[in-house]
Design a protein around this motif. Structure first.
Motif: not given
Length: 294
Positions: A26-28, A275-276, A279-280, A285
Motif C-alpha cells: 500500500e502507499q502508506s 507527500r506524493r 500520501g501525507m 507522518y
C-alpha cells in the motif's frame, strides 16, 4: 514443496506489468519496526488470492501451518504441503493462492533497518537473499513469540521484537542453506542501493551512479527495471523516501533538515516529493508515528 511443470493461473504474469509494493502493498508509511499478521488476516479479504507483485525494500517470511498454498516465484509455479516455510527477498516477483481457511503467519521487515542480516558482509545475507521453500520444523514458536511481542505494549517492545526477529531470520537462513552466486543484475542493484545511501546528500545524478558501477546509464536503467520493477530514477527516489521516513522516525530532525540531509536543496520540493510518495506531509507522518502506542 514440489515444482509444478506448468504455470497455473498466474501464467500471464510473465508478460503483464508487475506492481512493486513498497510498504505492505500500500502507499502508506511503514508503521513499525516489523509487521506480523496471520495469513487469514492478509489473504481472506482478497478471496485468498494475492496477485504477483514484488517489494522494493521489504523482506517477507511466510509460515504455512495448515491448508494449501500455490505460488509463483519469478514466474515459476510451485505447490506445497504444510507445514512449510517460504522466504521471499525484496525484488523477487511472487504471487499466492491459498485454500480458504489456510492457517499461518506473514512476517514483514524493512531490510535497511536490519543491517545485521542484510549488509554485504552479513553471514545471513547469502541465504536470505534467495527465495526458497523449506520444511518448517520448529518455526511455529518463533512466529508465535513475535506475534505476542508485536501485540504487547511492553516498554521494551522494540528491543524484544528486534531480538526475536533476528533469531527467527537466523533460523530461516539456516533452513535455506547457501545461496549460489548472485547474477550481475542482483549484485549491481545491491551496489546501486549502497551507493545511493552513501551519497544521499552529495547531489549525485544517475550518470554518477552509472560511472561508479562502471556501466552506462542505459544499462543501469535496464538492470534496475528488471531487478526492481522501477525505473532507475524511481528506485533512487524510493530509496531517498525510505531514508526520509527513517530520519523522521528515529531522529528529532525537522522536516526541512531531513530534506537537506537527503540532498533536497528546496524544502518545498522535498515537501511535495514526500507527500506524493507517502500520501501525507512529513509532519503528519511523524505525528502518526508519535501517536502509535507501540
Amino acid at each position: 514443496m514440489d515444482d509444478v511443470s506448468n504455470n497455473w493461473y498466474f501464467s500471464a504474469m510473465v508478460t503483464a506489468k508487475i506492481p512493486s509494493w513498497q510498504l505492505y502493498g500500500e502507499q502508506s508509511p511503514f508503521p513499525d519496526l516489523i509487521h506480523i499478521e496471520t495469513i487469514t488476516d492478509r489473504a481472506a479479504g482478497l478471496d485468498w488470492q494475492i496477485a504477483p507483485h514484488r517489494h522494493v525494500h521489504l523482506h517477507q517470511v511466510f509460515l504455512v501451518l495448515s491448508g494449501e498454498v500455490r505460488l509463483t516465484i519469478d514466474g515459476r509455479a510451485q505447490r506445497g504441503v504444510p507445514p512449510l516455510l517460504m522466504n521471499m527477498p525484496r525484488g523477487h516477483v511472487h504471487g499466492f493462492g491459498f485454500a480458504a481457511g489456510t492457517q499461518g503467519y506473514v512476517l514483514t521487515l524493512p531490510a535497511a533497518d536490519f543491517p545485521e542480516l542484510f549488509r554485504p558482509e552479513a553471514e545471513t545475507r547469502a541465504a536470505l537473499e534467495r527465495p526458497f521453500v523449506a520444511a518448517a520444523g520448529g518455526m511455529e514458536p518463533l512466529f508465535q513469540d513475535i506475534a505476542r511481542l508485536h501485540a504487547a505494549p511492553d516498554p521494551l517492545r522494540r528491543l524484544k521484537l528486534r531480538a526475536a526477529a533476528l533469531a527467527l531470520c537466523c533460523a530461516v537462513a539456516e533452513a535455506g542453506g547457501e545461496r549460489p552466486d548472485r547474477s550481475e543484475g542482483d549484485a549491481r542493484i545491491a551496489r546501486f542501493e549502497e551507493l545511493i545511501r552513501a551519497h544521499l546528500a552529495d547531489g549525485w545524478q544517475l550518470a554518477d551512479y552509472a560511472g561508479a558501477l562502471a556501466v552506462s546509464e542505459r544499462h543501469l536503467r535496464r538492470l534496475c527495471l528488471a531487478g526492481t520493477g522501477l525505473s532507475a530514477h524511481g528506485f533512487l527516489e524510493a530509496t531517498r523516501l525510505r531514508e526520509a521516513c527513517r530520519l523522521l522516525a528515529y531522529t528529532r530532525m525537522r522536516a526541512q533538515e531531513v530534506g537537506f540531509a537527503l540532498g533536497f536543496d528546496d524544502p518545498a520540493y522535498f515537501a511535495r516529493a514526500f507527500r506524493r510518495g507517502m500520501g501525507m506531509s512529513a509532519s503528519d507522518y511523524r505525528r502518526r508515528l508519535e501517536g502509535d502506542d507501540g
